[in-house]
Design a protein around this motif. Structure first.
Motif, PDB file in Angstrom:
ATOM      1  N   LEU A  36       0.898  -1.101   0.100  1.00 21.77           N
ATOM      2  CA  LEU A  36       0.076  -0.114  -0.077  1.00 21.77           C
ATOM      3  C   LEU A  36       0.970   1.278  -0.108  1.00 21.77           C
ATOM      4  O   LEU A  36       1.685   1.453   0.915  1.00 21.77           O
ATOM      5  CB  LEU A  36      -0.848  -0.040   1.372  1.00 21.77           C
ATOM      6  CG  LEU A  36      -2.075   0.799   1.171  1.00 21.77           C
ATOM      7  CD1 LEU A  36      -3.068   0.328   0.217  1.00 21.77           C
ATOM      8  CD2 LEU A  36      -2.799   0.980   2.558  1.00 21.77           C
ATOM      9  N   PRO A  37       0.794   2.019  -1.113  1.00 20.59           N
ATOM     10  CA  PRO A  37       1.718   3.405  -1.224  1.00 20.59           C
ATOM     11  C   PRO A  37       1.821   4.033   0.145  1.00 20.59           C
ATOM     12  O   PRO A  37       0.602   4.031   0.779  1.00 20.59           O
ATOM     13  CB  PRO A  37       1.245   4.131  -2.263  1.00 20.59           C
ATOM     14  CG  PRO A  37       0.657   2.821  -3.002  1.00 20.59           C
ATOM     15  CD  PRO A  37       0.041   1.984  -2.245  1.00 20.59           C
ATOM     16  N   MET A  87      13.217   4.388   6.816  1.00 19.77           N
ATOM     17  CA  MET A  87      12.275   3.787   5.653  1.00 19.77           C
ATOM     18  C   MET A  87      12.044   2.458   6.195  1.00 19.77           C
ATOM     19  O   MET A  87      12.994   1.772   6.403  1.00 19.77           O
ATOM     20  CB  MET A  87      12.851   3.977   4.314  1.00 19.77           C
ATOM     21  CG  MET A  87      12.136   3.452   3.225  1.00 19.77           C
ATOM     22  SD  MET A  87      12.908   3.233   1.642  1.00 19.77           S
ATOM     23  CE  MET A  87      12.716   5.092   1.330  1.00 19.77           C
ATOM     24  N   THR A  88      10.673   2.144   6.061  1.00 21.04           N
ATOM     25  CA  THR A  88      10.453   0.752   6.215  1.00 21.04           C
ATOM     26  C   THR A  88       9.997   0.062   4.815  1.00 21.04           C
ATOM     27  O   THR A  88       9.262   0.753   4.307  1.00 21.04           O
ATOM     28  CB  THR A  88       9.431   0.216   7.268  1.00 21.04           C
ATOM     29  OG1 THR A  88       8.182   1.178   6.985  1.00 21.04           O
ATOM     30  CG2 THR A  88      10.059   0.637   8.599  1.00 21.04           C
ATOM     31  N   ARG A  89      10.250  -0.997   4.501  1.00 22.37           N
ATOM     32  CA  ARG A  89       9.735  -1.705   3.155  1.00 22.37           C
ATOM     33  C   ARG A  89       8.991  -3.118   3.198  1.00 22.37           C
ATOM     34  O   ARG A  89       9.024  -3.623   4.148  1.00 22.37           O
ATOM     35  CB  ARG A  89      11.097  -2.151   2.361  1.00 22.37           C
ATOM     36  CG  ARG A  89      12.150  -0.907   1.956  1.00 22.37           C
ATOM     37  CD  ARG A  89      13.254  -1.518   1.513  1.00 22.37           C
ATOM     38  NE  ARG A  89      14.518  -0.606   1.307  1.00 22.37           N
ATOM     39  CZ  ARG A  89      14.227   0.169   0.186  1.00 22.37           C
ATOM     40  NH1 ARG A  89      13.403   0.117  -0.869  1.00 22.37           N
ATOM     41  NH2 ARG A  89      14.963   1.143  -0.022  1.00 22.37           N
ATOM     42  N   ASN A  90       8.092  -3.009   2.094  1.00 18.93           N
ATOM     43  CA  ASN A  90       7.352  -4.297   2.230  1.00 18.93           C
ATOM     44  C   ASN A  90       8.319  -5.463   2.001  1.00 18.93           C
ATOM     45  O   ASN A  90       9.056  -5.402   1.132  1.00 18.93           O
ATOM     46  CB  ASN A  90       6.638  -4.070   0.855  1.00 18.93           C
ATOM     47  CG  ASN A  90       5.515  -3.157   0.985  1.00 18.93           C
ATOM     48  OD1 ASN A  90       4.722  -3.134   2.050  1.00 18.93           O
ATOM     49  ND2 ASN A  90       5.291  -2.291   0.028  1.00 18.93           N
ATOM     50  N   ALA A  91       7.839  -6.428   2.754  1.00 21.49           N
ATOM     51  CA  ALA A  91       8.761  -7.768   2.683  1.00 21.49           C
ATOM     52  C   ALA A  91       8.631  -8.433   1.304  1.00 21.49           C
ATOM     53  O   ALA A  91       9.576  -8.986   1.046  1.00 21.49           O
ATOM     54  CB  ALA A  91       8.162  -8.415   3.818  1.00 21.49           C
ATOM     55  N   GLY A 107       9.947  -5.319  -1.596  1.00 22.63           N
ATOM     56  CA  GLY A 107      10.953  -4.259  -1.364  1.00 22.63           C
ATOM     57  C   GLY A 107      10.572  -2.834  -1.447  1.00 22.63           C
ATOM     58  O   GLY A 107      11.496  -1.821  -1.325  1.00 22.63           O
ATOM     59  N   THR A 108       9.351  -2.445  -1.826  1.00 28.80           N
ATOM     60  CA  THR A 108       8.826  -1.308  -2.244  1.00 28.80           C
ATOM     61  C   THR A 108       8.614  -0.551  -0.989  1.00 28.80           C
ATOM     62  O   THR A 108       8.239  -1.124   0.166  1.00 28.80           O
ATOM     63  CB  THR A 108       7.450  -1.071  -2.972  1.00 28.80           C
ATOM     64  OG1 THR A 108       6.703  -1.995  -2.286  1.00 28.80           O
ATOM     65  CG2 THR A 108       7.736  -1.666  -4.429  1.00 28.80           C
ATOM     66  N   PRO A 109       8.927   0.829  -0.923  1.00 21.69           N
ATOM     67  CA  PRO A 109       8.772   1.456   0.341  1.00 21.69           C
ATOM     68  C   PRO A 109       7.268   1.482   0.982  1.00 21.69           C
ATOM     69  O   PRO A 109       6.291   1.636   0.115  1.00 21.69           O
ATOM     70  CB  PRO A 109       9.169   3.053   0.089  1.00 21.69           C
ATOM     71  CG  PRO A 109       9.694   2.768  -1.245  1.00 21.69           C
ATOM     72  CD  PRO A 109       9.432   1.744  -2.031  1.00 21.69           C
ATOM     73  N   SER A 110       7.054   1.001   2.259  1.00 20.95           N
ATOM     74  CA  SER A 110       5.791   1.001   2.597  1.00 20.95           C
ATOM     75  C   SER A 110       5.639   2.517   3.582  1.00 20.95           C
ATOM     76  O   SER A 110       4.499   2.694   3.897  1.00 20.95           O
ATOM     77  CB  SER A 110       5.874  -0.253   3.585  1.00 20.95           C
ATOM     78  OG  SER A 110       6.318  -0.211   4.809  1.00 20.95           O
ATOM     79  N   ARG A 111       6.522   2.718   4.198  1.00 21.69           N
ATOM     80  CA  ARG A 111       6.482   3.848   5.251  1.00 21.69           C
ATOM     81  C   ARG A 111       7.972   4.555   4.994  1.00 21.69           C
ATOM     82  O   ARG A 111       9.115   3.888   5.131  1.00 21.69           O
ATOM     83  CB  ARG A 111       6.316   3.627   6.339  1.00 21.69           C
ATOM     84  CG  ARG A 111       5.606   4.718   7.216  1.00 21.69           C
ATOM     85  CD  ARG A 111       5.101   4.008   8.634  1.00 21.69           C
ATOM     86  NE  ARG A 111       3.875   4.955   9.231  1.00 21.69           N
ATOM     87  CZ  ARG A 111       2.761   4.766   8.927  1.00 21.69           C
ATOM     88  NH1 ARG A 111       2.540   3.646   8.379  1.00 21.69           N
ATOM     89  NH2 ARG A 111       1.689   5.564   9.293  1.00 21.69           N
TER      90      ARG A 111
END
Lengths: 262, 307
Positions: A117-118, B211-215, B218-222
């Protein structure tokens, strides 16, 4: 719940929903059984959406495919609501057909159902804004079906009667409430994310056109001598604009500069 | 009456083709304030002096609202259908007419502004009439919807002249080995949309970025940036969570150094100044409250009649 299970949910929803629609058609007065069966069909689809929400770890409202899923669910709910409130016994059946079309499109083009979720969508406004809009779309969808019926009746009696639109008035009033909430919650969300309440983004432009068209409908209905046919025509125009606002604008060249693409 | 309205729109279109879009900054405060007062006074006087005449009644009528909102919808549709023109390309045929008519930036085109002014004039007339002729509690929904819409449109339209947005590239002030020095790693420069430099009333520096990433992919989640103003006050920015240094100003985190996301050399901040934001907010809240009242009022009336 996982996306691979959706086919079974579609079959169950359509089977039970069809039974409900048939019972509604067969009974001249309001049928509790029709209500219960259509309600059960909606519950099955609703449970799948809730399960998908849990398994994804985010609200399934991000992609066009996911919003179509919600629309299928809300269309069943709206059809049931119209049947319960206005007693149109053909409505559960018609709303089920519309819902089925969207479910089949979902099966054919599921689009993305990943967990990401962006960051911009991780807002408290995300769920209320999108779900209010999709519910408004389904209510306006039912109003569109009622307007078509009014035109059909008017074709046989040479004029669209004022009474034929009374059900539309109630429905559009509720639909407009959710449409307005969706629009204004979007403004409040936008000011936190983009710094302005309104930026005439292509989607916002179509949303403004849709909102204005339903205001025209209300004011035509306020004008006693205005033609009911013109009012019904504005319901059709409003519904077309609504489709443009939802997904139609994506096919226009101006969509390239839209901030509403995730 | 309706013919006059469409003639007015046509004249605005001719003026648009002749002179082009209006320059937004030409209506900046106090001109916008004077225009609001003049428009409100005009609406009040027209309704008070001529409200009983046939054309005065037509100006207030729901049918005129249909013409106004229908034209507004049509204009939005035309603006929405207008394709963006690639740079250094001359439009031809119908597109040429569309561009001459200001459709590529229709919110600042003369016909659209004429429509908005007509909307505001009609709203002033209907609200002032309702208030002058004895306001009752049953009129709350009507007053809230129409006044809310008036305030939101007036604040949005007139406030757009005082709106400004700049981008700031805020350099990183942190390093594992080198101690922080404000002069080396802070900025006082912002850029507007045309790329013009502007001086900021304070300096900004980036002191921390997380920065935290989607497991899964690897896209940035926050991502969060901690910034410092003038080397003293620190604040945290996240997408969708702006910071307000002053009452009219917001700082928003827009982007970061994508080449080195774990230790970015800079972040990009948007600085938005919108002094009329509170007017828009009040208008939005009133409009929402009025719409809720309008919808539940028949239910309340039904339940009362059943009792």
């Amino acid at each position: 719940m996982y996306w691979t299970q959706f086919i079974y949910i579609v079959v169950a929803t359509l089977a039970i929903g069809s039974a409900g629609a048939l019972v509604a058609l067969r009974h001249k007065s309001f049928s509790v059984w029709a209500c219960a069966l259509t309600g059960l069909a909606a519950c099955i689809l609703g449970t799948f959406i809730a399960g998908l929400w849990v398994s994804l770890g985010r609200p399934p409202l991000r992609t066009m495919g996911e919003t179509r899923l919600w629309y299928s669910f809300f269309m069943l709910v709206s059809g049931l609501w119209v049947y319960r409130r206005e007693g149109h016994r053909w409505m559960p059946g018609l709303s089920l057909i519309v819902s089925a079309v969207f479910m089949i499109v979902c099966l054919a083009h599921p689009e993305m159902h990943d967990q990401s979720l962006p960051p911009v969508l991780q807002s408290g406004w995300f769920v209320p804004h999108v779900s209010a809009y999709i519910f408004a779309y389904s209510l306006m969808g039912c109003a569109f079906l009622l307007a078509l019926r009014a035109f059909w009746q008017g074709y046989h009696s040479k004029a669209v009667s004022r009474d034929a639109l009374t059900s539309c008035d109630n429905l559009v009033q509720w639909g407009f409430l959710f449409l307005t909430f969706g629009l204004l919650s979007g403004c409040l969300w936008a000011v936190g994310s983009w710094g302005t309440y309104w930026s005439w983004d292509p989607k916002e432009t179509w949303a403004a056109a849709t909102w204005a068209s339903y205001i025209v409908y209300f004011h035509i209905r306020l004008h006693k001598s205005a033609s009911s046919g013109v009012a019904a025509l504005w319901l059709l125009i409003g519904f077309i604009l609504l489709q443009m606002c939802w997904y139609g604008f994506n096919y226009l060249p101006s969509a390239a500069r839209s901030l509403h693409s995730y | 009456m309706y013919v006059s309205f469409y003639i007015l729109l046509l004249l605005a279109l001719v003026a648009q083709i002749a002179w082009g879009n209006i320059v937004a900054t030409s209506l900046a405060f106090p001109v916008s304030g004077a225009l609001i007062v003049a428009l409100s006074a005009a609406g009040y006087v027209i309704d008070k002096e001529y409200g009983h005449t046939p054309w005065g009644r037509q100006l207030r009528s729901p049918l005129f609202t249909c013409h106004l909102m229908g034209s507004l919808a049509a204009y939005c549709v035309l603006g929405g259908l207008m394709p963006p023109l690639p740079e250094a390309t001359e439009p031809t045929g119908l597109l040429w007419l569309g561009y001459r008519a200001g459709m590529d930036n229709f919110p600042t085109s003369l016909p659209f502004i004429t429509l908005l002014l007509c909307c505001l004039l009609q709203l002033t007339m209907v609200v002032s009439r309702r208030l002058r002729h004895g306001w009752r509690i049953s009129d709350s929904a009507f007053i809230l919807v129409h006044t809310g819409w008036w305030i939101a449109v007036a604040s949005g339209f007139f406030g757009s002249s005082d709106f400004s947005e700049q981008r700031i590239v805020v350099p990183s002030a942190y390093s594992d080995n080198v101690p922080y020095t404000e002069s080396l790693a802070s900025t006082r420069t912002a850029y507007d949309r045309q790329g013009h430099k502007m001086a900021l009333p304070y300096s900004l520096s980036l002191t921390r970025f997380e920065m935290t990433r989607n497991a899964a992919d690897g896209t940035p989640s926050r991502y969060t940036a901690v910034l410092e103003t003038d080397g003293r006050k620190t604040f945290r920015l996240e997408p969708g969570k702006p910071f307000a240094p002053t009452w009219s100003e917001r700082l928003l985190l827009v982007s970061y150094d994508a080449a080195s996301p774990d230790h970015p050399a800079y972040v990009i901040i948007s600085r938005v100044c919108q002094p009329w934001r509170y007017g828009i907010l009040i208008g939005i809240l009133m409009l929402m409250a009025g719409t809720i009242l309008f919808t539940i009022r028949p239910l309340v009336a039904t339940s009362h009649s059943e009792q």
